[in-house]
Structure formats: C-alpha cells, structure tokens
Design a protein around this motif. Structure first.
Motif: not given
Length: 160
Positions: A94-121
């Motif tokens: 349970v601890k391992q799964f929880s840490l994985l979910i927390i880490k994945t969420t932090a990475l998803a929310l804490g990325m800079n520059g995701l505009r590079m990957l999104v179509v701007r038009s």
C-alpha cells in the motif's frame, strides 16, 4: 506521426527492459546481494535523472523533494527488504502504490514547459501542415509553425 513513433519506441524499450530484468532475476536467483546491488544502482540512476531534469529547468523544486521522499522511503526500502515477498494487501505494498501515485501526480503538476508539447493553433490541419517548418534566415525565424521577427525564440515562443 512523430509522437506516435516515439510512443511505440518507448513502449518497446520498456518491454525490453522488463524482459531483461526478468532474465537477470532468473540468472541471479541464488545471489540476492547481486540483485540488491543492481536495484540500488537503478534507484540511484532514477534519482540522478530526476535531479538532472530539475537542474535543466523542466520541473519545479517541489517535485525534487517528492521524488526524493518516494525514492528513499519507497525504492531504497524495497532494495533493503529484497528478497522478501509482500502481499498486495500488505502495508508495504500500500505504501509503495501510494508513493507511486503521489510521485506521478507531483511530476504531472510540477512540469515546466508543457506548452512545447501542446498544439498552439486551432487552425484546420491544412493550415497547420502548410506552416510547419523550421528555418532561420535574415528575415526572421519560424519555430513549430509560429513565425517570429528577426532574432531568436525559445521553444515556448519567447524572444531571446
């Protein structure tokens, strides 16, 4: 199309890594110290990669702390406990799964520059395909289909 090819290559590489890890475990079945050492190297490599990604400015600083917590409390704990087996219902799992979910969420929310990957038009596909080209000349620059005047621009469209 390029993104689809990249996803296929990454999935193939992940599948190959899982297959190679299984072969390694089969060969090292009676040598837990060797497996533990390789697991420690993998956790260290992951931590180094995450620190490098942050140093390159791709993540916010809180992501490093969350990743460090997850890697130390989760990854290193698993290395130290190896070869102990744990049920899915155990506190460790349970601890391992929880840490994985927390880490994945932090990475998803804490990325800079995701505009590079999104179509701007919002143009129709023909308009986008007609404008996508990358070249530099004296008159200006075109990056990812966005035209700029003389000078350089970064991947997010800001002038340098």
């Amino acid at each position: 199309l390029y993104s689809l090819g990249l996803v296929v290559v990454l999935l193939a590489a992940a599948g190959m890594a899982v297959w190679l890890w299984g072969k390694f475990l089969d060969r090292s079945e009676h040598d837990p110290a060797r497996v533990r050492a390789v697991m420690f190297l993998v956790v260290s490599a992951v931590m180094s990669f995450e620190l490098g990604v942050h140093a390159a400015g791709c993540t916010r600083s809180f992501v490093v702390w969350v990743a460090l917590l997850a890697n130390c409390w989760g990854g290193l704990d698993a290395v130290l406990r190896f070869p102990a087996a744990h049920d899915v219902e155990s506190i460790f799992s349970v601890k391992q799964f929880s840490l994985l979910i927390i880490k994945t969420t932090a990475l998803a929310l804490g990325m800079n520059g995701l505009r590079m990957l999104v179509v701007r038009s919002q143009e129709p596909l023909d308009g986008v395909l007609g404008r996508i080209r990358v070249h530099l000349d004296a008159a200006g620059a075109v990056y990812d289909g966005i035209a700029y005047g003389p000078g350089r621009a970064d991947c997010q469209g800001r002038r340098l």
